[in-house]
Design a protein around this motif. Structure first.
Motif, PDB file in Angstrom:
ATOM      1  N   GLY A   1      53.896  16.165  46.288  1.00  0.00           N
ATOM      2  CA  GLY A   1      53.193  16.118  45.025  1.00  0.00           C
ATOM      3  C   GLY A   1      54.021  15.633  43.859  1.00  0.00           C
ATOM      4  N   VAL A   2      55.191  15.042  44.148  1.00  0.00           N
ATOM      5  CA  VAL A   2      56.091  14.553  43.104  1.00  0.00           C
ATOM      6  C   VAL A   2      56.179  13.032  43.217  1.00  0.00           C
ATOM      7  CG1 VAL A   2      58.444  14.598  42.182  1.00  0.00           C
ATOM      8  CG2 VAL A   2      57.439  16.679  43.152  1.00  0.00           C
ATOM      9  N   PRO A   3      55.525  12.276  42.335  1.00  0.00           N
ATOM     10  CA  PRO A   3      55.679  10.816  42.376  1.00  0.00           C
ATOM     11  C   PRO A   3      57.109  10.436  42.039  1.00  0.00           C
ATOM     12  CG  PRO A   3      54.542  11.486  40.376  1.00  0.00           C
ATOM     13  CD  PRO A   3      54.677  12.721  41.216  1.00  0.00           C
ATOM     14  N   MET A   4      57.568   9.303  42.582  1.00  0.00           N
ATOM     15  CA  MET A   4      58.972   8.948  42.368  1.00  0.00           C
ATOM     16  C   MET A   4      59.169   7.442  42.405  1.00  0.00           C
ATOM     17  SD  MET A   4      60.905   9.618  45.999  1.00  0.00           S
ATOM     18  CE  MET A   4      62.327   8.724  45.366  1.00  0.00           C
ATOM     19  N   LEU A   5      60.300   7.010  41.872  1.00  0.00           N
ATOM     20  CA  LEU A   5      60.722   5.619  41.949  1.00  0.00           C
ATOM     21  C   LEU A   5      62.223   5.564  42.184  1.00  0.00           C
ATOM     22  CD1 LEU A   5      58.727   3.779  39.128  1.00  0.00           C
ATOM     23  CD2 LEU A   5      58.596   3.333  41.590  1.00  0.00           C
ATOM     24  N   SER A   6      62.630   4.586  42.980  1.00  0.00           N
ATOM     25  CA  SER A   6      64.036   4.393  43.312  1.00  0.00           C
ATOM     26  C   SER A   6      64.262   2.917  43.602  1.00  0.00           C
ATOM     27  CB  SER A   6      64.409   5.232  44.548  1.00  0.00           C
ATOM     28  OG  SER A   6      65.676   4.870  45.058  1.00  0.00           O
TER      29      SER A   6
ATOM     30  N   GLU B   1      49.949  11.393  34.709  1.00  0.00           N
ATOM     31  CA  GLU B   1      49.929  12.681  34.011  1.00  0.00           C
ATOM     32  C   GLU B   1      51.296  13.343  33.939  1.00  0.00           C
ATOM     33  OE1 GLU B   1      46.848  15.415  35.228  1.00  0.00           O
ATOM     34  OE2 GLU B   1      45.830  14.674  33.434  1.00  0.00           O
ATOM     35  N   VAL B   2      52.291  12.772  34.570  1.00  0.00           N
ATOM     36  CA  VAL B   2      53.628  13.369  34.553  1.00  0.00           C
ATOM     37  C   VAL B   2      54.096  13.546  33.112  1.00  0.00           C
ATOM     38  CG1 VAL B   2      56.060  12.875  35.047  1.00  0.00           C
ATOM     39  CG2 VAL B   2      54.330  12.542  36.822  1.00  0.00           C
ATOM     40  N   ASP B   3      54.582  14.746  32.779  1.00  0.00           N
ATOM     41  CA  ASP B   3      55.136  14.951  31.442  1.00  0.00           C
ATOM     42  C   ASP B   3      56.623  15.286  31.459  1.00  0.00           C
ATOM     43  OD1 ASP B   3      55.184  17.623  32.226  1.00  0.00           O
ATOM     44  OD2 ASP B   3      53.420  18.174  31.056  1.00  0.00           O
TER      45      ASP B   3
ATOM     46  N   LYS C   1      49.290   8.724  28.820  1.00  0.00           N
ATOM     47  CA  LYS C   1      49.890  10.036  28.608  1.00  0.00           C
ATOM     48  C   LYS C   1      50.853   9.995  27.442  1.00  0.00           C
ATOM     49  CE  LYS C   1      50.453  14.335  29.772  1.00  0.00           C
ATOM     50  NZ  LYS C   1      49.372  15.288  29.657  1.00  0.00           N
ATOM     51  N   LYS C   2      51.054  11.146  26.831  1.00  0.00           N
ATOM     52  CA  LYS C   2      51.998  11.246  25.721  1.00  0.00           C
ATOM     53  C   LYS C   2      53.425  11.005  26.211  1.00  0.00           C
ATOM     54  CE  LYS C   2      52.408  16.202  26.484  1.00  0.00           C
ATOM     55  NZ  LYS C   2      52.221  17.558  25.928  1.00  0.00           N
ATOM     56  N   ALA C   3      54.335  10.938  25.281  1.00  0.00           N
ATOM     57  CA  ALA C   3      55.742  10.708  25.630  1.00  0.00           C
ATOM     58  C   ALA C   3      56.243  11.772  26.587  1.00  0.00           C
ATOM     59  CB  ALA C   3      56.573  10.710  24.361  1.00  0.00           C
ATOM     60  N   ARG C   4      57.057  11.348  27.530  1.00  0.00           N
ATOM     61  CA  ARG C   4      57.549  12.259  28.554  1.00  0.00           C
ATOM     62  C   ARG C   4      58.941  12.766  28.229  1.00  0.00           C
ATOM     63  NH1 ARG C   4      54.611   8.265  30.501  1.00  0.00           N
ATOM     64  NH2 ARG C   4      52.761   8.900  31.638  1.00  0.00           N
TER      65      ARG C   4
ATOM     66  N   GLY D   1      54.122  24.657  38.946  1.00  0.00           N
ATOM     67  CA  GLY D   1      53.001  24.194  38.138  1.00  0.00           C
ATOM     68  C   GLY D   1      53.301  23.073  37.173  1.00  0.00           C
ATOM     69  N   ALA D   2      54.518  22.532  37.183  1.00  0.00           N
ATOM     70  CA  ALA D   2      54.863  21.460  36.255  1.00  0.00           C
ATOM     71  C   ALA D   2      54.301  20.122  36.739  1.00  0.00           C
ATOM     72  CB  ALA D   2      56.376  21.355  36.111  1.00  0.00           C
ATOM     73  N   LYS D   3      54.036  19.226  35.790  1.00  0.00           N
ATOM     74  CA  LYS D   3      53.624  17.857  36.095  1.00  0.00           C
ATOM     75  C   LYS D   3      54.883  16.999  36.051  1.00  0.00           C
ATOM     76  CE  LYS D   3      49.077  18.680  34.062  1.00  0.00           C
ATOM     77  NZ  LYS D   3      48.151  18.347  32.947  1.00  0.00           N
ATOM     78  N   VAL D   4      55.500  16.831  37.187  1.00  0.00           N
ATOM     79  CA  VAL D   4      56.862  16.308  37.247  1.00  0.00           C
ATOM     80  C   VAL D   4      56.947  15.074  38.128  1.00  0.00           C
ATOM     81  CG1 VAL D   4      57.433  17.876  39.150  1.00  0.00           C
ATOM     82  CG2 VAL D   4      59.275  16.954  37.739  1.00  0.00           C
ATOM     83  N   GLY D   5      57.833  14.148  37.731  1.00  0.00           N
ATOM     84  CA  GLY D   5      58.154  12.980  38.534  1.00  0.00           C
ATOM     85  C   GLY D   5      59.661  12.899  38.716  1.00  0.00           C
ATOM     86  N   LEU D   6      60.091  12.023  39.618  1.00  0.00           N
ATOM     87  CA  LEU D   6      61.510  11.915  39.962  1.00  0.00           C
ATOM     88  C   LEU D   6      61.943  10.459  39.896  1.00  0.00           C
ATOM     89  CD1 LEU D   6      64.159  13.163  41.138  1.00  0.00           C
ATOM     90  CD2 LEU D   6      63.158  12.795  43.412  1.00  0.00           C
TER      91      LEU D   6
END
Length: 335
Positions: A154-159, A191-193, A81-84, A113-118
């Motif tokens: 639907g929000v992938p995440m890392l902690s 795909e998160v942007d 994916k392109k730069a986030r 509708g955003a392709k978002v991560g946390l």
């Protein structure tokens, strides 16, 4: 045939939608791993439509569940994916609900509708695993990079909470914490942007590492209406201003409490302070979130209010709408 061979054979029985070869043979998927009756698959979804990915995930699960000993299947999807765009969510002090706002903002963005991560960047005191109901989960890895854990929203995440035992103290100096932040940011986000980065309180090493090494697109500041909290929020704003990171706006949290019995509104932390401070500093005011028992209970239970359809979701959806407007401004009309 060993269990690993059986897993690989079952996965390879599913065809790659593009090449027609088996998923392992085509390189679309790595051989599955097995742990405690759960088969885990890392799937490259580059070039596949959403419908094709969903169909492929279903086919993988159906195939692997036929292997003796497999009771659950986890599919982790990755893609180039392109730069986030990193959106920092900060505050000058703790206890103002910044993590709750970050989690709900991410979920609200997803709903819009955003392709978002946390990212939970509070290395020393992570709380997002509780807020997003991912406690006890561990990220998979591909090469030297982690693959974010999935959530029910639907929000992938890392902690850091995904990497250490519950309650374990992290006694790291600044450089080690900065390196840990880098691993979270540079993970396989697929795909998160847009990445929402929940920062620790204050203006310390983590904030500086994020600004200097990862260059956020913008920052959102969270405060209560209380004068003391606003004084601290000003310091966070000054840090981002010094580093030329644009301030997207200010969110006023814990703004007004409605008695469930008489429905009178009281203001234990004051009223309107955040909006007034934003106006005084020339910053956009993104909205206020009420002090609600329901929000606190839902957060403790790992069910962000923004995921629901009730009125408690609306303030977060409004703030997310402001953020999307800032990220994707409408083109100027020509006359």
């Amino acid at each position: 045939m060993t269990s690993n061979d059986a897993l690989a054979a079952a996965l390879d029985s599913v065809a790659d939608p593009i090449s027609g070869k088996g998923l392992v043979a085509s390189g679309r998927a790595a051989p599955p791993r097995m742990a405690e009756a759960t088969a885990s698959v890392i799937l490259d979804v580059t070039g596949l439509s959403t419908a094709a990915r969903e169909a492929l995930e279903g086919a993988i699960k159906a195939a692997l569940l036929t292997v003796p000993g497999v009771s659950a299947v986890r599919v982790a999807m990755t893609a180039e994916k392109k730069a986030r765009r990193l959106i920092a969510v900060g505050s000058g002090k703790g206890g103002v609900g910044k993590s709750t706002v970050s989690a709900n903002l991410a979920v609200a963005l997803k709903r819009l509708g955003a392709k978002v991560g946390l990212i939970d960047a509070d290395i020393y005191g992570p709380s997002q695993a509780r807020l997003m109901a991912t406690e006890g989960m561990r990220p998979e890895a591909e090469g030297q990079k982690m693959i974010p854990v999935p959530t029910s929203f639907g929000v992938p995440m890392l902690s850091m909470a995904h990497l250490v035992k519950p309650g374990q103290a992290i006694a790291w100096r600044g450089p080690m914490a900065g390196n840990a932040l880098g691993q979270l940011v540079d993970a396989h986000w697929g795909e998160v942007d847009t990445l929402i980065v929940d920062l620790p309180p204050g203006t310390g090493d983590i904030q500086l590492s994020l600004i200097q090494k990862h260059k956020p697109k913008g920052a959102i500041i969270v405060s209560t209406p209380q004068d003391l909290a606003l004084i601290d929020a000003t310091r966070a704003i000054d840090l981002f201003n010094q580093s030329t990171v644009p301030i997207i706006g200010l969110v006023e949290n814990m703004a007004g409490y409605e008695c469930p019995h008489c429905h009178a509104i009281s203001d234990p932390f004051g009223a309107g302070g955040g909006e007034a401070a934003a106006a005084a500093m020339g910053l956009p005011f993104l909205g206020r979130i009420p002090l609600e028992i329901a929000i606190r209970k839902a957060s403790d239970a790992g069910t962000p209010p923004a995921a629901g359809g009730e009125a408690h979701a609306q303030p977060f959806l409004d703030i997310a709408g402001h953020l999307l407007g800032w990220l994707n401004p409408a083109p100027a009309q020509r006359f």
